[in-house]
Scaffold this motif. Structure first.
Motif, PDB file in Angstrom:
ATOM      1  N   GLY A 119      27.859  72.239  31.859  1.00  0.00           N
ATOM      2  CA  GLY A 119      28.983  71.323  31.613  1.00  0.00           C
ATOM      3  C   GLY A 119      28.658  69.849  31.665  1.00  0.00           C
ATOM      4  N   SER A 120      27.389  69.489  31.543  1.00  0.00           N
ATOM      5  CA  SER A 120      27.019  68.086  31.629  1.00  0.00           C
ATOM      6  C   SER A 120      27.479  67.293  30.408  1.00  0.00           C
ATOM      7  CB  SER A 120      25.495  67.957  31.755  1.00  0.00           C
ATOM      8  OG  SER A 120      25.082  66.619  31.575  1.00  0.00           O
ATOM      9  N   ILE A 121      28.090  66.136  30.669  1.00  0.00           N
ATOM     10  CA  ILE A 121      28.331  65.132  29.625  1.00  0.00           C
ATOM     11  C   ILE A 121      27.290  64.056  29.887  1.00  0.00           C
ATOM     12  CG2 ILE A 121      30.010  63.606  28.535  1.00  0.00           C
ATOM     13  CD1 ILE A 121      32.175  65.113  30.138  1.00  0.00           C
ATOM     14  N   SER A 122      26.197  64.126  29.197  1.00  0.00           N
ATOM     15  CA  SER A 122      25.082  63.217  29.452  1.00  0.00           C
ATOM     16  C   SER A 122      25.352  61.862  28.809  1.00  0.00           C
ATOM     17  CB  SER A 122      23.778  63.821  28.910  1.00  0.00           C
ATOM     18  OG  SER A 122      23.477  65.025  29.596  1.00  0.00           O
ATOM     19  N   ILE A 123      25.257  60.816  29.622  1.00  0.00           N
ATOM     20  CA  ILE A 123      25.512  59.459  29.127  1.00  0.00           C
ATOM     21  C   ILE A 123      24.309  58.569  29.384  1.00  0.00           C
ATOM     22  CG2 ILE A 123      27.995  59.700  29.531  1.00  0.00           C
ATOM     23  CD1 ILE A 123      27.576  57.794  31.965  1.00  0.00           C
ATOM     24  N   GLY A 131      14.121  53.843  36.586  1.00  0.00           N
ATOM     25  CA  GLY A 131      13.891  53.164  37.858  1.00  0.00           C
ATOM     26  C   GLY A 131      13.934  51.660  37.800  1.00  0.00           C
ATOM     27  N   LYS A 132      14.337  51.092  36.675  1.00  0.00           N
ATOM     28  CA  LYS A 132      14.393  49.640  36.539  1.00  0.00           C
ATOM     29  C   LYS A 132      15.801  49.188  36.162  1.00  0.00           C
ATOM     30  CE  LYS A 132       9.553  49.263  35.037  1.00  0.00           C
ATOM     31  NZ  LYS A 132       8.644  48.805  33.951  1.00  0.00           N
ATOM     32  N   ASP A 133      16.169  48.007  36.592  1.00  0.00           N
ATOM     33  CA  ASP A 133      17.469  47.429  36.229  1.00  0.00           C
ATOM     34  C   ASP A 133      17.456  47.031  34.757  1.00  0.00           C
ATOM     35  OD1 ASP A 133      18.403  47.713  38.812  1.00  0.00           O
ATOM     36  OD2 ASP A 133      17.805  45.688  39.416  1.00  0.00           O
ATOM     37  N   VAL A 134      18.538  47.370  34.055  1.00  0.00           N
ATOM     38  CA  VAL A 134      18.679  46.994  32.649  1.00  0.00           C
ATOM     39  C   VAL A 134      20.097  46.486  32.428  1.00  0.00           C
ATOM     40  CG1 VAL A 134      16.970  48.691  31.842  1.00  0.00           C
ATOM     41  CG2 VAL A 134      19.396  49.335  31.953  1.00  0.00           C
ATOM     42  N   ASN A 135      20.353  45.962  31.263  1.00  0.00           N
ATOM     43  CA  ASN A 135      21.693  45.490  30.910  1.00  0.00           C
ATOM     44  C   ASN A 135      21.967  45.883  29.469  1.00  0.00           C
ATOM     45  OD1 ASN A 135      24.149  44.257  30.784  1.00  0.00           O
ATOM     46  ND2 ASN A 135      23.370  42.161  30.821  1.00  0.00           N
ATOM     47  N   ARG A 136      22.595  47.072  29.303  1.00  0.00           N
ATOM     48  CA  ARG A 136      22.824  47.611  27.972  1.00  0.00           C
ATOM     49  C   ARG A 136      24.315  47.712  27.683  1.00  0.00           C
ATOM     50  NH1 ARG A 136      18.325  52.388  28.331  1.00  0.00           N
ATOM     51  NH2 ARG A 136      19.800  53.235  29.840  1.00  0.00           N
ATOM     52  N   GLN A 137      24.635  47.744  26.421  1.00  0.00           N
ATOM     53  CA  GLN A 137      26.005  47.958  25.992  1.00  0.00           C
ATOM     54  C   GLN A 137      26.386  49.427  26.186  1.00  0.00           C
ATOM     55  OE1 GLN A 137      27.393  44.866  25.792  1.00  0.00           O
ATOM     56  NE2 GLN A 137      28.301  45.290  23.804  1.00  0.00           N
ATOM     57  N   VAL A 138      27.648  49.662  26.483  1.00  0.00           N
ATOM     58  CA  VAL A 138      28.154  51.028  26.593  1.00  0.00           C
ATOM     59  C   VAL A 138      28.114  51.686  25.211  1.00  0.00           C
ATOM     60  CG1 VAL A 138      30.174  52.440  27.111  1.00  0.00           C
ATOM     61  CG2 VAL A 138      29.631  50.466  28.548  1.00  0.00           C
ATOM     62  N   LYS A 139      27.614  52.920  25.164  1.00  0.00           N
ATOM     63  CA  LYS A 139      27.617  53.662  23.910  1.00  0.00           C
ATOM     64  C   LYS A 139      29.008  54.250  23.689  1.00  0.00           C
ATOM     65  CE  LYS A 139      24.272  56.345  22.705  1.00  0.00           C
ATOM     66  NZ  LYS A 139      23.228  57.413  22.718  1.00  0.00           N
ATOM     67  N   MET A 140      29.645  53.896  22.617  1.00  0.00           N
ATOM     68  CA  MET A 140      30.998  54.379  22.362  1.00  0.00           C
ATOM     69  C   MET A 140      31.032  55.884  22.209  1.00  0.00           C
ATOM     70  SD  MET A 140      32.753  51.830  22.863  1.00  0.00           S
ATOM     71  CE  MET A 140      34.277  52.728  22.610  1.00  0.00           C
ATOM     72  N   SER A 141      29.917  56.471  21.756  1.00  0.00           N
ATOM     73  CA  SER A 141      29.869  57.932  21.637  1.00  0.00           C
ATOM     74  C   SER A 141      29.972  58.595  23.003  1.00  0.00           C
ATOM     75  CB  SER A 141      28.579  58.365  20.939  1.00  0.00           C
ATOM     76  OG  SER A 141      27.433  57.928  21.665  1.00  0.00           O
ATOM     77  N   ASP A 142      29.461  57.930  24.058  1.00  0.00           N
ATOM     78  CA  ASP A 142      29.582  58.464  25.418  1.00  0.00           C
ATOM     79  C   ASP A 142      31.048  58.486  25.849  1.00  0.00           C
ATOM     80  OD1 ASP A 142      26.850  58.741  25.562  1.00  0.00           O
ATOM     81  OD2 ASP A 142      26.519  56.947  26.773  1.00  0.00           O
ATOM     82  N   ILE A 143      31.762  57.400  25.584  1.00  0.00           N
ATOM     83  CA  ILE A 143      33.186  57.332  25.928  1.00  0.00           C
ATOM     84  C   ILE A 143      33.969  58.389  25.156  1.00  0.00           C
ATOM     85  CG2 ILE A 143      35.250  55.869  25.923  1.00  0.00           C
ATOM     86  CD1 ILE A 143      33.146  54.955  27.908  1.00  0.00           C
ATOM     87  N   THR A 144      33.644  58.552  23.889  1.00  0.00           N
ATOM     88  CA  THR A 144      34.322  59.559  23.060  1.00  0.00           C
ATOM     89  C   THR A 144      34.082  60.962  23.599  1.00  0.00           C
ATOM     90  OG1 THR A 144      34.108  58.161  21.095  1.00  0.00           O
ATOM     91  CG2 THR A 144      34.522  60.509  20.730  1.00  0.00           C
ATOM     92  N   ASN A 145      32.847  61.248  24.026  1.00  0.00           N
ATOM     93  CA  ASN A 145      32.532  62.569  24.570  1.00  0.00           C
ATOM     94  C   ASN A 145      33.307  62.853  25.850  1.00  0.00           C
ATOM     95  OD1 ASN A 145      30.744  63.276  22.533  1.00  0.00           O
ATOM     96  ND2 ASN A 145      28.942  62.540  23.640  1.00  0.00           N
ATOM     97  N   ILE A 146      33.474  61.836  26.681  1.00  0.00           N
ATOM     98  CA  ILE A 146      34.258  62.003  27.910  1.00  0.00           C
ATOM     99  C   ILE A 146      35.712  62.304  27.557  1.00  0.00           C
ATOM    100  CG2 ILE A 146      35.119  60.838  29.985  1.00  0.00           C
ATOM    101  CD1 ILE A 146      32.415  59.274  29.966  1.00  0.00           C
ATOM    102  N   GLY A 147      36.231  61.599  26.560  1.00  0.00           N
ATOM    103  CA  GLY A 147      37.597  61.867  26.102  1.00  0.00           C
ATOM    104  C   GLY A 147      37.745  63.281  25.563  1.00  0.00           C
TER     105      GLY A 147
END
Length: 269
Positions: A119-123, A131-147
């Protein structure tokens, strides 16, 4: 159920059911025999609708937390009252339970890839990678999958996005709540960090008193509550607000450990 019926993510439900059955039986002793899981609030689970429910919880291990939730949810739906006795409840599990996990975690080996089928919704994490700090935009496909998952059933999320306690709540969880307006159920767990390794695959210590508290739904005004207000509500409900952080003396710590050890005598009896 047809033999090759699939969920919205293309997973064959017959295969998913058997994976949950097998791993459910294997993992049962981690919460019922090697350690003792104390559950509160199982009646709340039985009163929930079939879909559009979001569980928010603090996080202590990668996999043991989710496994415990699958056990508790299915046991509660089969009439167990704050108990995991008789693992037969896992034979016909609720198949529309999903959980949000970092894609790099679920691709880190054969076992996580098998777990992902349960049942994983992988985002893609926006703040951390390899293991490193990053600053990325949210993938809209991830939000859609959660919905999609909320529309189909129940979703578990760990809004801090880390097993380190008292880290900030990610605003993405508030965005999901504002967008899809789910019933939000807080869960507070404890003892998992003491009993398992960080991944939650190996038993580190036996005889640990684990706790699993299911709370009543958070009262949210989906239209008028701001993102920051929702974040604050989540922080308090899963007991990760700074006000829950208490600095104790060594003497107080030793006393609390002695009290816990008294409660752990079930293992020696």
């Amino acid at each position: 159920m047809g033999l090759f019926k699939k969920n919205p993510f293309g997973h064959i439900l017959f295969i998913k059911k058997w994976i949950i059955r097998v791993f459910g039986v294997i993992s049962h002793g981690r919460y019922q025999r090697f350690n003792d899981l104390k559950i509160e609030g199982s009646e709340i689970i039985r009163d929930l609708p079939e879909s559009n429910v979001l569980f928010v919880s603090n996080h202590q291990t990668y996999f043991a937390d989710v496994a415990a939730m699958l056990h508790v949810f299915n046991a509660s739906l089969k009439g167990r009252i704050d108990s995991l006795k008789n693992v037969g409840y896992i034979w016909n599990p609720k198949l529309n339970i999903y959980y949000i996990a970092a894609s790099e975690t679920m691709k880190s080996g054969l076992l996580p890839k098998i777990f992902a089928y349960t049942g994983s919704i992988s985002i893609q994490r926006t703040w951390r990678s390899a293991g490193k700090d990053v600053n990325r935009q949210v993938k809209m496909s991830d939000i859609t999958n959660i919905g999609t998952a909320l529309n189909d059933g129940w979703v578990i999320t760990f809004p801090q996005g880390t097993t380190t306690p008292f880290k900030p709540i990610r605003r993405g969880t508030a965005h999901i709540i504002k967008t899809y307006k789910p019933i939000v159920i807080p869960i507070v767990i404890d003892g998992f960090r003491r009993s398992f390794d960080k991944k939650g695959l190996m038993i580190k210590k036996r005889g640990v008193l684990q706790s699993f508290v299911i709370k009543k739904p958070i009262e949210i005004d989906y239209e008028n509550d701001s993102m920051d207000e929702i974040v604050k509500q989540i922080e308090h409900s899963i007991e990760q607000h700074k006000s829950f952080l208490k600095v104790v003396s060594e003497k107080e710590y030793q006393k609390s450990e002695e009290e816990l050890n008294k409660q752990r005598t079930f293992w020696r009896d």
